[in-house]
Scaffold this motif. Sequence first.
Motif, short mmCIF file in Angstrom:
data_model
loop_
_atom_site.label_atom_id
_atom_site.label_comp_id
_atom_site.label_asym_id
_atom_site.label_seq_id
_atom_site.Cartn_x
_atom_site.Cartn_y
_atom_site.Cartn_z
N ASN A 66 -9.80 3.95 -0.60
CA ASN A 66 -9.63 2.74 -0.52
C ASN A 66 -9.66 1.54 0.51
O ASN A 66 -10.60 2.03 1.41
CB ASN A 66 -7.84 2.91 0.90
N PHE B 272 -11.04 1.36 4.83
CA PHE B 272 -9.10 1.14 5.32
C PHE B 272 -9.77 0.20 6.66
O PHE B 272 -10.51 1.08 7.69
CB PHE B 272 -8.97 2.55 5.09
N ILE C 52 -6.09 10.98 2.44
CA ILE C 52 -4.31 11.10 1.77
C ILE C 52 -4.37 10.80 0.15
O ILE C 52 -3.49 10.57 -0.22
CB ILE C 52 -4.09 9.77 2.58
N TYR C 53 -4.93 9.83 -0.34
CA TYR C 53 -4.91 9.51 -1.61
C TYR C 53 -5.40 10.59 -2.47
O TYR C 53 -5.77 10.92 -3.90
CB TYR C 53 -5.47 8.79 -2.20
N ARG D 42 7.38 9.06 8.50
CA ARG D 42 6.17 8.96 9.06
C ARG D 42 5.57 10.64 9.58
O ARG D 42 6.03 11.18 10.55
CB ARG D 42 6.09 8.28 10.31
N LEU D 43 4.77 10.84 9.09
CA LEU D 43 4.10 12.31 8.75
C LEU D 43 2.94 12.26 7.91
O LEU D 43 2.63 12.12 7.11
CB LEU D 43 5.50 13.23 8.27
N LEU E 57 -5.67 9.88 12.92
CA LEU E 57 -6.99 8.91 12.85
C LEU E 57 -7.18 8.46 14.50
O LEU E 57 -8.40 8.55 14.59
CB LEU E 57 -6.80 8.05 11.79
N GLY F 263 1.09 -1.73 -0.25
CA GLY F 263 -0.50 0.05 0.23
C GLY F 263 1.01 1.16 0.22
O GLY F 263 0.48 2.29 1.04
N TYR G 122 -9.68 2.27 11.07
CA TYR G 122 -10.79 2.70 11.30
C TYR G 122 -11.61 2.24 12.44
O TYR G 122 -11.80 2.64 13.55
CB TYR G 122 -12.10 3.44 10.18
N LYS H 144 1.10 9.68 0.81
CA LYS H 144 1.02 8.61 -0.39
C LYS H 144 2.49 9.62 -0.88
O LYS H 144 2.46 9.69 -2.22
CB LYS H 144 -0.14 7.96 -0.19
N ASP I 23 -10.74 11.17 5.52
CA ASP I 23 -9.52 10.29 5.10
C ASP I 23 -9.00 10.86 3.81
O ASP I 23 -9.94 10.54 2.80
CB ASP I 23 -8.90 9.28 5.75
N GLY J 235 2.33 10.67 11.02
CA GLY J 235 1.42 9.47 9.48
C GLY J 235 -0.49 10.45 10.14
O GLY J 235 -0.60 10.58 11.21
N ALA J 236 -0.66 9.59 8.88
CA ALA J 236 -1.65 9.41 9.05
C ALA J 236 -2.70 8.80 10.04
O ALA J 236 -3.52 9.61 11.02
CB ALA J 236 -2.83 9.68 7.70
N LYS J 237 -2.38 7.76 9.81
CA LYS J 237 -2.50 6.78 10.67
C LYS J 237 -2.89 6.98 12.42
O LYS J 237 -3.80 6.94 13.38
CB LYS J 237 -1.76 5.55 11.77
N PRO J 238 -1.98 7.59 12.54
CA PRO J 238 -1.64 8.21 14.58
C PRO J 238 -3.12 9.77 14.19
O PRO J 238 -3.32 10.03 15.43
CB PRO J 238 -0.23 9.07 14.81
N1 PMP Z 1 -5.15 6.30 5.33
C1 PMP Z 1 -5.62 5.28 4.05
C2 PMP Z 1 -7.12 5.62 3.76
C3 PMP Z 1 -4.89 4.45 3.85
O1 PMP Z 1 -5.03 4.45 2.93
C4 PMP Z 1 -3.20 4.74 4.67
C5 PMP Z 1 -2.37 4.18 4.21
N2 PMP Z 1 -2.37 2.95 3.81
C6 PMP Z 1 -3.32 5.51 6.03
C7 PMP Z 1 -4.10 6.47 6.09
C8 PMP Z 1 -2.28 5.76 7.17
O2 PMP Z 1 -1.68 6.63 6.32
P1 PMP Z 1 0.25 6.85 7.29
O3 PMP Z 1 1.48 5.70 6.19
O4 PMP Z 1 0.68 8.18 6.69
O5 PMP Z 1 -0.15 6.53 8.78
#
Ligand code: PMP
Length: 401
Positions: free
Chosen positions: A180, A129, A210-211, A249-250, A108, A43, A132, A241, A208, A103-106
């Motif tokens: 995603n 994804f 991110i894409y 990680r940002l 979220l 991914g 969540y 992405k 979200d 990162g986007a995960k942190p």
């Molecule tokens: N949101 C979606 C929809 C993703 O696909 C991903 C990564 N696969 C993320 C968030 C997390 O991205 P990051 O690497 O910034 O934590």
Amino acid sequence: MVSLLDFNENMSQVTGETTLLYKEIARNVEKTKKIKIIDFGIGQPDLPTFKRIRDAAKEALDQGFTFYTSAFGIDELREKIAQYLNTRYGADVRKEEVIVTPGAKPALFLVFILYINPGDEVILPDPSFYSYAEVVKLLGGKPIYTNLKWSKEGFSIDVDDLQSKISKRTKMIVFNNPHNPTGTLFSPNDVKKIVDISRDNKIILLSDEIYDNFVYEGKMRSTLEDSDWRDFLIYVNGFSKTFSMTGWRLGYIVAKREIIQKMGVLAANIYTAPTSFVQKAAVKAFDTFDEVNEMVKLFKKRRDVMYDQLIKVKGIEVSKPNGAFYMFPNAGKLLKISGLDVKSFAIRLIEEKGVVTIPGEVFPLNIGKEFLRLSFAVNEEVIREGVQKIREFAEQMMNSR
Ligand code: PMP
């Protein structure tokens, strides 16, 4: 008495990144059977982070920019992010409305911890994804799914179904565009409808995006384009992405100031601040849109190659995605013929052909049970070779009926 295995009770419902499981299987197959592995499971973009960004990180390190920063991130970067979103989406984000995260995960994660009480309902698309739902469950919240509709033209969101899932306990709607795992770019009209539902029902919209730079056809409407976004929106994006910076990680969150202040409190308690020199490098990322555009052009070509090959595979139906870098073909017919569930199908595909795909049920519920996710963030040759192997595998199944 407490055992070391007395985890937070919600942990029993939480799973990790299951996509890694398929990589692990592939690694074993590679070792024991000496089969070449073709990885459509990844991914992330496969290009090295652009040079200007790498140079900026080195420079920041050499200048000693190695200490904690503010929990919100460095002002220079918050300002750049705000400017970028304002130019791109005509929003009027101010730097105080941005927090930079590792990162986007942190990002979220911060949003969910800030809002979700036990019993709160969070509406999510199925598929979506995986992370969540896992974090919502960790906090005692309840994921409620709205199924995306699938046809040969692709996936779409059923706004009426989404609306029907709203209850007194609904706290949040999670929206992800481009999407995603399906690669769907939702229409500007659907985005508007979802924004309207959040606004009218006074439900938080977590978007979200991110894409957002991986768009091949059609127009990307951001949820930031509505001038009253401060009233309902928590916006998440990141550098992974767009700038091929997954390992750095940002990410970041945009929301009105009072909310960002609270996010800062959480950030300070959980991780202090994002990595200092990575933030300096990210400031320069906004100067690399020529490189980003080249990458997106390359990905569009790869998408076309994968699609043209995949439509020739009997037993698989696929639509051409307009965004992200995933294809989500329906393998329902092959599954029926072979009697395999999608997970066993994906595992056999690795064991027999060395091709890694991710079974749709990872994302996370019902619809995915007939689908496979393939990433086209790999080079063209590999795409051709991998899809050819899928084709051989499918033919074997068809013939062994
Ligand atoms: N949101 C979606 C929809 C993703 O696909 C991903 C990564 N696969 C993320 C968030 C997390 O991205 P990051 O690497 O910034 O934590």
